[in-house]
Design a protein around this motif. Structure first.
Motif, PDB file in Angstrom:
ATOM      1  N   ARG A 188       0.829  -1.206   0.000  1.00  0.00           N
ATOM      2  CA  ARG A 188       0.000   0.000   0.000  1.00  0.00           C
ATOM      3  C   ARG A 188       0.867   1.260   0.000  1.00  0.00           C
ATOM      4  O   ARG A 188       0.584   2.234  -0.717  1.00  0.00           O
ATOM      5  N   ASN A 189       1.963   1.235   0.767  1.00  0.00           N
ATOM      6  CA  ASN A 189       2.861   2.389   0.808  1.00  0.00           C
ATOM      7  C   ASN A 189       3.564   2.600  -0.530  1.00  0.00           C
ATOM      8  O   ASN A 189       3.796   3.735  -0.949  1.00  0.00           O
ATOM      9  N   LEU A 190       3.919   1.511  -1.197  1.00  0.00           N
ATOM     10  CA  LEU A 190       4.523   1.623  -2.528  1.00  0.00           C
ATOM     11  C   LEU A 190       3.529   2.205  -3.528  1.00  0.00           C
ATOM     12  O   LEU A 190       3.876   3.060  -4.343  1.00  0.00           O
ATOM     13  N   ALA A 191       2.287   1.736  -3.459  1.00  0.00           N
ATOM     14  CA  ALA A 191       1.267   2.198  -4.397  1.00  0.00           C
ATOM     15  C   ALA A 191       1.017   3.700  -4.259  1.00  0.00           C
ATOM     16  O   ALA A 191       0.700   4.374  -5.252  1.00  0.00           O
ATOM     17  N   LYS A 192       1.181   4.222  -3.061  1.00  0.00           N
ATOM     18  CA  LYS A 192       0.969   5.652  -2.845  1.00  0.00           C
ATOM     19  C   LYS A 192       2.019   6.505  -3.544  1.00  0.00           C
ATOM     20  O   LYS A 192       1.826   7.703  -3.723  1.00  0.00           O
ATOM     21  N   LEU A 193       3.125   5.889  -3.948  1.00  0.00           N
ATOM     22  CA  LEU A 193       4.181   6.637  -4.637  1.00  0.00           C
ATOM     23  C   LEU A 193       3.892   6.802  -6.123  1.00  0.00           C
ATOM     24  O   LEU A 193       4.531   7.611  -6.795  1.00  0.00           O
ATOM     25  N   VAL A 194       2.953   6.023  -6.643  1.00  0.00           N
ATOM     26  CA  VAL A 194       2.653   6.024  -8.080  1.00  0.00           C
ATOM     27  C   VAL A 194       1.709   7.172  -8.414  1.00  0.00           C
ATOM     28  O   VAL A 194       0.692   7.372  -7.744  1.00  0.00           O
ATOM     29  N   LYS A 195       2.026   7.917  -9.450  1.00  0.00           N
ATOM     30  CA  LYS A 195       1.154   9.012  -9.872  1.00  0.00           C
ATOM     31  C   LYS A 195      -0.090   8.447 -10.542  1.00  0.00           C
ATOM     32  O   LYS A 195      -0.078   7.308 -11.049  1.00  0.00           O
ATOM     33  N   PRO A 196      -1.199   9.190 -10.559  1.00  0.00           N
ATOM     34  CA  PRO A 196      -2.392   8.708 -11.274  1.00  0.00           C
ATOM     35  C   PRO A 196      -2.065   8.393 -12.737  1.00  0.00           C
ATOM     36  O   PRO A 196      -1.457   9.205 -13.432  1.00  0.00           O
ATOM     37  N   GLY A 197      -2.424   7.198 -13.155  1.00  0.00           N
ATOM     38  CA  GLY A 197      -2.111   6.750 -14.500  1.00  0.00           C
ATOM     39  C   GLY A 197      -0.777   6.034 -14.608  1.00  0.00           C
ATOM     40  O   GLY A 197      -0.469   5.454 -15.648  1.00  0.00           O
ATOM     41  N   GLY A 198       0.025   6.079 -13.529  1.00  0.00           N
ATOM     42  CA  GLY A 198       1.313   5.399 -13.513  1.00  0.00           C
ATOM     43  C   GLY A 198       1.168   3.933 -13.146  1.00  0.00           C
ATOM     44  O   GLY A 198       0.077   3.450 -12.829  1.00  0.00           O
ATOM     45  N   TRP A 199       2.300   3.231 -13.161  1.00  0.00           N
ATOM     46  CA  TRP A 199       2.296   1.777 -12.999  1.00  0.00           C
ATOM     47  C   TRP A 199       3.166   1.323 -11.836  1.00  0.00           C
ATOM     48  O   TRP A 199       4.150   1.966 -11.490  1.00  0.00           O
ATOM     49  N   ILE A 200       2.784   0.177 -11.269  1.00  0.00           N
ATOM     50  CA  ILE A 200       3.610  -0.506 -10.278  1.00  0.00           C
ATOM     51  C   ILE A 200       3.832  -1.932 -10.766  1.00  0.00           C
ATOM     52  O   ILE A 200       2.904  -2.572 -11.289  1.00  0.00           O
ATOM     53  N   GLN A 201       5.062  -2.420 -10.635  1.00  0.00           N
ATOM     54  CA  GLN A 201       5.400  -3.783 -11.053  1.00  0.00           C
ATOM     55  C   GLN A 201       6.182  -4.469  -9.939  1.00  0.00           C
ATOM     56  O   GLN A 201       7.195  -3.948  -9.471  1.00  0.00           O
ATOM     57  N   LEU A 202       5.709  -5.631  -9.522  1.00  0.00           N
ATOM     58  CA  LEU A 202       6.339  -6.415  -8.467  1.00  0.00           C
ATOM     59  C   LEU A 202       6.700  -7.792  -9.003  1.00  0.00           C
ATOM     60  O   LEU A 202       5.905  -8.416  -9.710  1.00  0.00           O
ATOM     61  N   VAL A 203       7.893  -8.267  -8.660  1.00  0.00           N
ATOM     62  CA  VAL A 203       8.354  -9.597  -9.054  1.00  0.00           C
ATOM     63  C   VAL A 203       8.722 -10.349  -7.774  1.00  0.00           C
ATOM     64  O   VAL A 203       9.564  -9.888  -6.999  1.00  0.00           O
ATOM     65  N   GLU A 204       8.077 -11.484  -7.549  1.00  0.00           N
ATOM     66  CA  GLU A 204       8.307 -12.247  -6.321  1.00  0.00           C
ATOM     67  C   GLU A 204       8.406 -13.735  -6.627  1.00  0.00           C
ATOM     68  O   GLU A 204       7.877 -14.201  -7.645  1.00  0.00           O
ATOM     69  N   PRO A 205       9.078 -14.501  -5.759  1.00  0.00           N
ATOM     70  CA  PRO A 205       9.236 -15.939  -6.011  1.00  0.00           C
ATOM     71  C   PRO A 205       7.962 -16.723  -5.737  1.00  0.00           C
ATOM     72  O   PRO A 205       7.226 -16.420  -4.800  1.00  0.00           O
ATOM     73  N   ASP A 206       7.730 -17.727  -6.550  1.00  0.00           N
ATOM     74  CA  ASP A 206       6.590 -18.612  -6.366  1.00  0.00           C
ATOM     75  C   ASP A 206       6.815 -19.546  -5.175  1.00  0.00           C
ATOM     76  O   ASP A 206       5.887 -20.003  -4.531  1.00  0.00           O
ATOM     77  N   GLN A 207       8.067 -19.816  -4.888  1.00  0.00           N
ATOM     78  CA  GLN A 207       8.505 -20.662  -3.762  1.00  0.00           C
ATOM     79  C   GLN A 207       7.947 -22.078  -3.839  1.00  0.00           C
ATOM     80  O   GLN A 207       7.493 -22.651  -2.857  1.00  0.00           O
ATOM     81  N   THR A 208       7.966 -22.633  -5.041  1.00  0.00           N
ATOM     82  CA  THR A 208       7.576 -24.025  -5.227  1.00  0.00           C
ATOM     83  C   THR A 208       8.648 -24.739  -6.039  1.00  0.00           C
ATOM     84  O   THR A 208       9.471 -24.108  -6.697  1.00  0.00           O
ATOM     85  N   CYS A 209       8.624 -26.047  -5.986  1.00  0.00           N
ATOM     86  CA  CYS A 209       9.579 -26.855  -6.735  1.00  0.00           C
ATOM     87  C   CYS A 209       9.015 -27.219  -8.100  1.00  0.00           C
ATOM     88  O   CYS A 209       7.805 -27.417  -8.256  1.00  0.00           O
ATOM     89  N   GLY A 210       9.902 -27.305  -9.082  1.00  0.00           N
ATOM     90  CA  GLY A 210       9.505 -27.836 -10.370  1.00  0.00           C
ATOM     91  C   GLY A 210       9.385 -29.346 -10.287  1.00  0.00           C
ATOM     92  O   GLY A 210      10.030 -29.998  -9.453  1.00  0.00           O
ATOM     93  N   VAL A 211       8.560 -29.916 -11.137  1.00  0.00           N
ATOM     94  CA  VAL A 211       8.323 -31.362 -11.107  1.00  0.00           C
ATOM     95  C   VAL A 211       9.618 -32.149 -11.297  1.00  0.00           C
ATOM     96  O   VAL A 211       9.826 -33.195 -10.685  1.00  0.00           O
ATOM     97  N   GLN A 212      10.527 -31.629 -12.124  1.00  0.00           N
ATOM     98  CA  GLN A 212      11.764 -32.334 -12.428  1.00  0.00           C
ATOM     99  C   GLN A 212      12.934 -31.915 -11.532  1.00  0.00           C
ATOM    100  O   GLN A 212      14.060 -32.359 -11.750  1.00  0.00           O
ATOM    101  N   ASP A 213      12.682 -31.058 -10.529  1.00  0.00           N
ATOM    102  CA  ASP A 213      13.774 -30.613  -9.654  1.00  0.00           C
ATOM    103  C   ASP A 213      14.364 -31.782  -8.872  1.00  0.00           C
ATOM    104  O   ASP A 213      13.652 -32.714  -8.466  1.00  0.00           O
TER     105      ASP A 213
END
Length: 274
Positions: free
Chosen positions: A121-146
């Motif tokens: 919420r605090n990050l979103a408040k930094l975005v101007k109207p019409g601007g964008w926010i992009q977040l990249v986070e880990p899924d934290q799961t294993c692949g089937v072949q791991d």
């Protein structure tokens, strides 16, 4: 921008998996854009973005991190600037509604006991109207072949997250938290992030294997300072870095990511003009 190295392996691997640095539909060739990279580390994401979109030299690129430990010793050149800022502390009030893009990658899990939804919420408040926010986070799961070492890696990361007061699967709630913060048109993508032998580029394959294995070192130090039971027998923990490195070089691994982006709605006046 500094040349590719083992230190840039995470950045380069994530960029390759995503197919770029920015997935939200923001025209990065516009003049005068103001962009924030929260959790910037050494500012490499901003440097790469600037190298990819030279028109950003007319804009303002700000990188923040909780400490200056990774900031380049010789500083950075304008339009990039770096400063200390924690995602769990109030942001400068003059930054409110001022950024065309707020970007954050693999940082939210560092909140610990601080509510993730409040940080968003605090990050979103930094975005101007019409601007964008992009977040990249880990899924934290294993692949089937791991393999077993990669599975030990996921188990250890999950355990440390929870010991520090967080939740390893928080990425599944980010979309709702963005919407609760007033972000609209939220898109969520699951990105297969391959490591080691599964990466087509041989040099990047080597570098992602090395970086991922070395990333275990801080987690292992945490287990050494903990007297209770660990999710993996301590004898196996002692060999985890070596086992993971060898497994990634020969077999590879999958560490999926979730990329989420959305925009802040325009004001009624702006909508009427458009």
């Amino acid at each position: 921008m500094s040349p590719a190295s083992d230190q840039t392996a995470q950045h380069d691997g994530t960029k390759a998996a995503m197919g770029g640095l920015v997935l939200c539909p923001l025209d990065l060739d516009q003049p005068g854009l103001k962009i924030l990279d929260s959790g910037t580390g050494d500012g490499y994401w901003l440097q790469d973005l600037l190298a990819t979109f030279p028109r950003l030299r007319d804009g303002t690129l700000v990188g923040t991190d909780v400490t200056a430990a990774k900031f380049p010793e010789n500083g950075v050149q304008p339009p990039i600037s770096l400063q200390i800022q924690s995602i769990t502390q109030p942001w400068p009030p003059e930054w409110k509604h001022s950024f065309d893009l707020v970007h954050q990658r693999l940082v939210l899990g560092a909140c610990g006991n601080f509510p993730y939804e409040t940080a968003i919420r605090n990050l979103a408040k930094l975005v101007k109207p019409g601007g964008w926010i992009q977040l990249v986070e880990p899924d934290q799961t294993c692949g089937v072949q791991d393999g077993p070492a990669m599975r030990d890696f996921i188990a250890l990361v999950t355990w440390v997250f929870e010991r520090m007061g967080g939740h390893a699967r928080y990425a599944y709630h980010v979309k709702q938290w963005l919407q609760d913060a007033g972000v609209v048109d939220v898109e969520e993508r699951s990105i297969p992030n391959f490591l080691g032998a599964l990466v087509p580029d041989a040099d990047l394959a080597r570098r992602t294997a090395r970086w991922t294995a070395d990333a275990m070192m801080p987690l292992l130090k945490y287990t050494q300072a903990y007297d209770g039971p660990t999710p993996i027998p301590r004898k196996e923990l002692q060999t985890l870095v070596l086992r993971l490195h060898e497994e990634l070089l020969t077999r590879g691994g999958l560490y999926p990511l979730r990329v989420l982006y959305g925009r802040m709605p325009l004001t009624q006046e702006q909508e009427s003009v458009d």
